[in-house]
Design a protein around this motif. Structure first.
Motif, mmCIF file in Angstrom:
data_model
loop_
_atom_site.group_PDB
_atom_site.id
_atom_site.type_symbol
_atom_site.label_atom_id
_atom_site.label_comp_id
_atom_site.label_asym_id
_atom_site.label_seq_id
_atom_site.Cartn_x
_atom_site.Cartn_y
_atom_site.Cartn_z
ATOM 1 N N UNK A 4 0.627 -1.383 -0.008
ATOM 2 C CA UNK A 4 0.266 0.037 0.547
ATOM 3 C C UNK A 4 0.978 0.812 0.084
ATOM 4 N N UNK A 5 0.153 2.152 -1.062
ATOM 5 C CA UNK A 5 1.084 3.633 -0.643
ATOM 6 C C UNK A 5 1.676 4.159 0.219
ATOM 7 N N UNK A 6 2.129 4.869 0.302
ATOM 8 C CA UNK A 6 1.977 5.937 1.792
ATOM 9 C C UNK A 6 1.328 6.976 0.957
ATOM 10 N N UNK A 7 0.500 8.032 1.700
ATOM 11 C CA UNK A 7 0.708 9.591 1.663
ATOM 12 C C UNK A 7 -0.878 9.060 1.396
ATOM 13 N N UNK A 8 -1.762 11.133 0.551
ATOM 14 C CA UNK A 8 -3.079 10.998 0.088
ATOM 15 C C UNK A 8 -2.497 10.752 -1.380
ATOM 16 N N UNK A 9 -3.380 9.867 -2.068
ATOM 17 C CA UNK A 9 -3.555 9.532 -3.541
ATOM 18 C C UNK A 9 -4.784 9.502 -3.883
ATOM 19 N N UNK A 10 -5.002 9.844 -5.852
ATOM 20 C CA UNK A 10 -6.179 9.403 -6.268
ATOM 21 C C UNK A 10 -6.347 8.427 -7.167
ATOM 22 N N UNK A 11 -7.603 8.154 -6.822
ATOM 23 C CA UNK A 11 -7.721 6.528 -8.041
ATOM 24 C C UNK A 11 -7.629 6.935 -9.505
ATOM 25 N N UNK A 12 -8.930 7.321 -9.576
ATOM 26 C CA UNK A 12 -8.490 8.080 -10.887
ATOM 27 C C UNK A 12 -8.733 9.608 -11.255
#
Length: 325
Positions: A46-54
């Motif tokens: 699981x990547x760290x930080x906040x990420x958008x799905x699309x």
């Protein structure tokens, strides 16, 4: 025609790319609830930080994301906020916004672009784009984008356009069939939450008290009203030094209040008079009889020789001066 799709790499093509979910045959049906699903890795991956799905970026006037609901009342877009991620076993006790569950949808309008090097670039003082434009079905063609006039939607958070009442009819096998709704819809409707002992599925428990407000309007620059101020209220207007709620009409009452069992209106003030009747704008009218139309029960104030007089309408267009002794 285009590049091969490869994870972690860019791809391009000169035609629309389609991903279709389908049944192969009666023995090999489509599995799953979505045709396309994007999610993060789990556990150590699981990547760290906040990420958008699309993320979608449109060109010129196109939409970043377009969703069309299914034929059986499907939603064009469905958003569900993420739950509050709890660290450890102790629930947080602070009301910090960072600890609130996520919103189902957050919409932000486009920024009004200003060239700081050009003194005339913002001469129109245009507003930023609205956060949300919500349009009822049937108002515009389903495949077209629509933008309201700037005086309605510039620099606002939400703009709502209700559906039209339609009187058009057609003949089908000798019968007259109406083609549209028999009422004009509201641009925005707010329905407050209920006060329940428990909320279980689609059949919650009976109400245990007054619910939340349908709409709360807060003037800019001040804090939110206390929860106690909002209980059981249909519409709440909240302001500091300006008017809390204002109504204006060009052909009827500016504000109307009606109650079945209580009084139609209640006015109070901590430091001033509860209500005020301002003198008639036409200062030449000293006697409203023959000059101002009225209905029984109306009150009007006129100005006469630096003083003001109060009149009461007893019959249609008949005014009686209220005498104080």
């Amino acid at each position: 025609m285009g590049d091969t799709v490869e994870a972690g790499e860019s791809t391009s093509g000169r035609k629309t790319t389609y991903l279709r979910g389908k049944d192969e045959d009666a023995d090999h049906l489509f599995l799953g609830n979505e045709f396309f699903h994007v999610l993060s890795g789990v556990g150590p991956s699981e990547p760290s930080g906040d990420h958008d799905a699309i993320h979608g970026t449109a060109l010129n006037g196109g939409a970043g994301v377009t969703g069309v609901g299914g034929a059986s009342r499907g939603y064009g877009m469905l958003g569900r906020g993420g739950p509050m991620k709890q660290v450890g076993q102790t629930p947080p006790t602070t009301n910090s916004p960072e600890l609130l569950p996520g919103a189902g949808v957050q919409a932000r309008g486009g920024d009004f672009s200003v060239d700081v090097g050009n003194a005339d670039s913002n001469s129109s003082r245009g507003g930023h784009g609205p956060g949300v434009i919500a349009v009822a079905g049937g108002v515009i063609a389903p495949d077209k984008q629509w933008r309201p006039a700037p005086e309605f939607a510039s620099n606002v958070g939400v703009f709502g356009l209700g559906g039209n009442k339609v009187t058009q009819q057609t003949e089908v096998t000798g019968a007259t069939i109406p083609l549209g709704p028999d009422f004009a819809g509201a641009g925005v409707v707010g329905l407050g939450g209920r006060s329940l002992a428990a909320d279980v599925g689609e059949e919650p428990s009976p109400d245990r008290g007054p619910g939340g407000p349908g709409v709360v309007g807060i003037a800019g620059g001040i804090g939110a009203p206390d929860r106690d101020e909002q209980v059981g209220v249909g519409v709440l207007g909240w302001a500091d030094t300006a008017v809390g709620v204002k109504g204006r009409s060009f052909g009827d009452a500016g504000v109307s209040g009606h109650s079945v069992k209580g009084t139609g209106s209640i006015f109070s003030s901590d430091e001033r008079a509860p209500s005020q009747l301002r003198p008639h704008k036409n200062l030449l009218i000293t006697n409203p009889n023959g000059a101002v139309d009225g209905n029984p029960g109306d009150l009007i104030v006129t100005r006469f020789e630096q003083q003001h007089r109060l009149w009461f309408c007893t019959l249609p267009n008949v005014w009686k001066l209220v005498q104080f002794v």
